[in-house]
Design a protein around this motif. Structure first.
Motif, PDB file in Angstrom:
ATOM      1  N   PRO A 198       0.694  -1.120   0.065  1.00 13.70           N
ATOM      2  CA  PRO A 198      -0.014   0.047   0.267  1.00 13.70           C
ATOM      3  C   PRO A 198       0.808   1.210   0.031  1.00 13.70           C
ATOM      4  CG  PRO A 198      -0.433  -1.185   1.947  1.00 13.70           C
ATOM      5  CD  PRO A 198       0.351  -2.184   1.083  1.00 13.70           C
ATOM      6  N   GLY A 237      -4.845   4.571  -4.009  1.00  7.18           N
ATOM      7  CA  GLY A 237      -4.728   3.016  -3.854  1.00  7.18           C
ATOM      8  C   GLY A 237      -5.211   2.432  -2.498  1.00  7.18           C
ATOM      9  N   ASN A 294       0.604   1.602  -6.435  1.00 13.43           N
ATOM     10  CA  ASN A 294      -0.007   2.681  -5.558  1.00 13.43           C
ATOM     11  C   ASN A 294       0.665   3.981  -5.950  1.00 13.43           C
ATOM     12  OD1 ASN A 294      -2.051   1.095  -4.696  1.00 13.43           O
ATOM     13  ND2 ASN A 294      -1.548   1.155  -2.617  1.00 13.43           N
ATOM     14  N   LEU A 315      -0.775   5.083  -9.053  1.00  8.72           N
ATOM     15  CA  LEU A 315      -2.276   5.585  -8.814  1.00  8.72           C
ATOM     16  C   LEU A 315      -2.031   7.051  -8.115  1.00  8.72           C
ATOM     17  CD1 LEU A 315      -4.018   2.061  -7.673  1.00  8.72           C
ATOM     18  CD2 LEU A 315      -4.256   3.422  -9.805  1.00  8.72           C
ATOM     19  N   ARG A 316      -1.298   7.096  -7.268  1.00  9.87           N
ATOM     20  CA  ARG A 316      -1.271   8.443  -6.819  1.00  9.87           C
ATOM     21  C   ARG A 316      -0.583   9.555  -7.642  1.00  9.87           C
ATOM     22  NH1 ARG A 316       1.131   5.716  -2.295  1.00  9.87           N
ATOM     23  NH2 ARG A 316       3.192   5.848  -2.908  1.00  9.87           N
ATOM     24  N   TRP A 343      -3.975  -3.530  -1.197  1.00 10.07           N
ATOM     25  CA  TRP A 343      -4.548  -4.617  -1.816  1.00 10.07           C
ATOM     26  C   TRP A 343      -4.761  -5.914  -1.442  1.00 10.07           C
ATOM     27  CZ3 TRP A 343      -6.682  -2.818  -6.429  1.00 10.07           C
ATOM     28  CH2 TRP A 343      -6.182  -1.911  -7.054  1.00 10.07           C
TER      29      TRP A 343
END
Lengths: 387, 305
Positions: B141, B157, B147, B150-151, B160
């Motif tokens: 994470p 994120g 992530n 995604l950031r 997971w």
């Protein structure tokens, strides 16, 4: 000019594979309703030419016309051709009826109507399906497949599969009909029988038909005209009789005919007289073709006979064929192997090694120049000047 | 010639029983291995499932269907069964359709076939436990690259592998990645076996698009391959264990508990071998049912004999 011609027209097509020229500028025309056999040894480019016409492959240069329409860049589906493949290429998961219906369904039904289950309920689908079913039925009937419609290809014999492939091709009434060695996977007896059937189907369908084969017997027995192909070139296109009796090229003469035509090295002197190892042949070159030097004299096995005087040869063996007899001999002057086809009752007992002299009618001898081109302008020298 | 035949005739009759002995002798290692490694353990597991045997216990009692009635009421087991079914339901279509699509792309391309095949096959030959650690890092994470990406686009994120909402999806994604290469190689082999002339025939017959040629030729001709891939993928995904063991241990709060991990926990953490054997039998029943489905139902529809 060619635009008005119906049938298949290939103009100057070339095709290269990995730098190798497989087709070297091939031109060929098959008129509507005509049956042309394309014959040649394996690897001569005949299947490549057929694939170009079908549209499975494209030429590197040249044009292809079908019924006067330039189809060189069109996809196979847009060309109005049907093809029978050597392996038959039937869809193994479809029944005989479904296999035959494929070309019609693909053209007449929309993608939605062809859907496996839902397609039935699409508007207009029922009527079209009925029409297709009727045409499939009549094509199957024409080929004697009426009772096999629900079978899968795996349940059929080779001959039946071949008929399904033919039915799939004729069901659409295409402008051009292409067949790629369709008989080569059948046994010998069935092959002879199916030859006549294919000719009959062609006659009824009336489409321009191009038939690729490596079997000269198929080509000669089935076709209106025979195109002899070798090394990416078409050497001659003519009627079966003309191809056999009047070849343009030494390669055509040696390819067609079994046993092979006899070829004797000859030389042409300043007067145009052809001699074989000094022996005058009675053939004289006249007219415009002033060729002297090395040449080839070719004689079909049935044009040679045993005579009291003539070409000296040594007998090497006899082969009895029933209606005729083959005498294998060797020309004394040049060591060339010769074959004679003789009536069996006229042949004396000839132990191997016995001397014979062979005669021939100079009118039937074929003369070729050093490059293998036919020298047509020949005359028979009257007997007195022979010696 | 004929003398030899006469002489050898009685010898051959004498050899008939000798031949049978030789056959058994040659087959013995395989028969033994089958008995010792497969048949006896299976029988032992079946017998164990009807006992309350615990590892190290001095005695055990036959309790009949006791273990199975306990399974019915066990919410942890129900969760494991549900999760396994979810995993199979996502991994099977995901890895089959993905493999088929990639196989078609590789087959249609002219270059790099060997390269792509090797790239996608890599997960199959690599050790899942080792690869799981790589996934742990990728999906971490806070420090994980996924992530981080995604950031960059402004999405926070999720965790997971430690959130019960995403853990099964993450495991399924890893499962797809694991199975894809194997299926891909099978599909590539199946595609090469389709005769080229069928495609040529489909074109001449007027199949208007690549999709129609796929429907008319590729899909039916791939039938046997697809069936095999389907069965093998389902069985492989029912067997999911090592990623769960390494990454989540069935957590958080049994959100990623699966059949084989539950069996492992019961048998080797709580030492309830009898109960564990009962779970094994459920697993065996599922696998046998899948194999029955293949041989009895689907096999008839993909071989066009």
């Amino acid at each position: 000019m060619t635009e008005s011609v119906t049938g298949i027209v290939v103009e100057n097509a070339t095709r290269n594979f990995a730098g190798q020229q497989v087709l070297k500028g091939v031109s060929l025309a098959v008129a509507a309703g005509e049956f042309v056999a394309l014959v040649g040894p394996s690897g001569c480019g005949k299947s490549t030419l057929m694939r170009l016409i079908a549209g499975i492959d494209r030429p590197d240069s040249g044009r292809i016309l079908i019924n006067g329409r330039d189809v060189t860049t069109l996809r196979p589906a847009a060309r109005d051709v049907a093809m029978v493949f050597q392996s038959y290429a039937l869809y193994p998961h479809l029944t005989v009826a479904e296999n035959i219906a494929v070309p019609l369904a693909m053209r007449r039904m929309s993608a939605a109507q062809r859907l496996p289950l839902l397609g039935r309920f699409w508007p207009g689908s029922q009527a079209r399906r009925r029409g297709i079913r009727e045409e499939v039925g009549s094509a199957a009937l024409a080929l004697g497949l009426g009772s096999l419609l629900d079978r899968r290809p795996a349940q059929l014999s080779g001959g039946q599969r071949q008929r399904v492939a033919l039915a799939r091709a004729i069901v659409r009434h295409p402008a051009a009909f292409l067949m790629d060695e369709p008989l080569s996977n059948l046994d010998a007896a069935l092959r002879v029988h199916t030859r006549r059937e294919i000719v009959e189907i062609h006659r009824r369908a009336g489409a321009a038909t191009l038939y690729v084969t490596h079997d000269q017997a198929e080509a000669l027995t089935m076709a209106d005209r025979v195109a002899v192909m070798q090394a990416g070139q078409i050497l001659q296109v003519a009627s079966p009789r003309a191809i056999y009796a009047d070849p343009d090229d030494l390669r055509v003469a040696t390819f067609i005919g079994s046993p092979r035509i006899n070829t004797l090295p000859a030389e042409i002197d300043g007067h145009g007289l052809a001699r074989v190892a000094g022996f005058p042949t009675g053939v004289r070159l006249c007219g415009a073709e002033r060729v002297t030097g090395a040449a080839t004299l070719a004689l079909r096995p049935e044009d040679l006979f045993l005579a009291d005087g003539g070409i000296p040869a040594t007998a090497e063996g006899l082969e009895f064929l029933g209606e005729s007899l083959l005498l294998h001999a060797r020309h004394v002057g040049t060591g060339t192997a010769l074959v004679l086809r003789l009536p069996p009752e006229l042949v004396p007992d000839l132990p191997p090694g016995s001397r014979v002299t062979l005669g021939f009618d100079p009118g039937r001898a074929l003369l070729f120049d050093a490059q293998g081109r036919r020298l047509r302008d020949t005359a028979v020298v009257p007997e007195p000047s022979l010696v | 010639m004929s003398d030899a035949a006469i002489l050898s005739a009685p010898a051959r009759r004498r050899g008939a029983s000798g031949e049978a002995i030789t056959a058994w002798a040659l087959g013995l290692p395989a028969v033994l291995a089958y008995l010792v490694l497969l048949l006896l353990p299976t029988l032992a597991a079946i017998l164990l499932a009807f006992t309350d045997y615990e590892l190290g216990a001095p005695a055990f009692a036959w309790i009949g269907l006791g273990n199975f009635t306990e399974l019915l009421g066990d919410r942890g087991f129900a969760q494991a069964l549900r999760n396994t079914i979810f995993y199979v339901a996502v991994v099977t279509p995901g890895s089959i359709l993905g493999a088929l699509a990639i196989a078609l792309l590789i087959e249609a391309g002219t270059r790099g076939r060997t390269l792509f095949r090797a790239v996608f096959f890599l997960p199959v030959v690599s050790l899942t436990v080792a690869m799981a650690s790589a996934w742990q890092y990728l999906l971490h994470p806070s420090i994980g690259p996924l992530n981080a990406v995604l950031r960059q686009v402004g999405i926070a994120g999720p965790a997971w592998l430690s959130s019960s909402d995403t853990v099964m999806w993450s495991l399924a994604a890893i499962g797809i990645w694991e199975n894809l290469g194997f299926n891909l190689v099978l599909f590539l082999a199946g595609l090469t076996a389709i005769p080229r002339e069928l495609y040529a025939a489909a074109e001449v017959d007027g199949a208007p698009s690549a999709w129609e040629r796929f429907r008319l030729v590729t899909w039916p001709m791939l039938g046997p391959t697809t069936l095999f891939v389907l069965t093998i993928t389902m069985i492989r995904s029912v067997r999911v264990f090592d990623t769960v063991k390494v990454l989540t241990q069935g957590g958080p709060n049994k959100a990623s508990e699966v059949l084989l991990h539950a069996m492992y926990l019961e048998g080797f953490t709580y030492f309830r071998l009898g109960y564990s054997a009962a779970i094994t039998l459920v697993f065996l029943a599922i696998v046998l049912a899948l194999m029955w489905l293949q041989t009895r139902v689907l096999d008839k529809r993909v071989h066009y004999g």
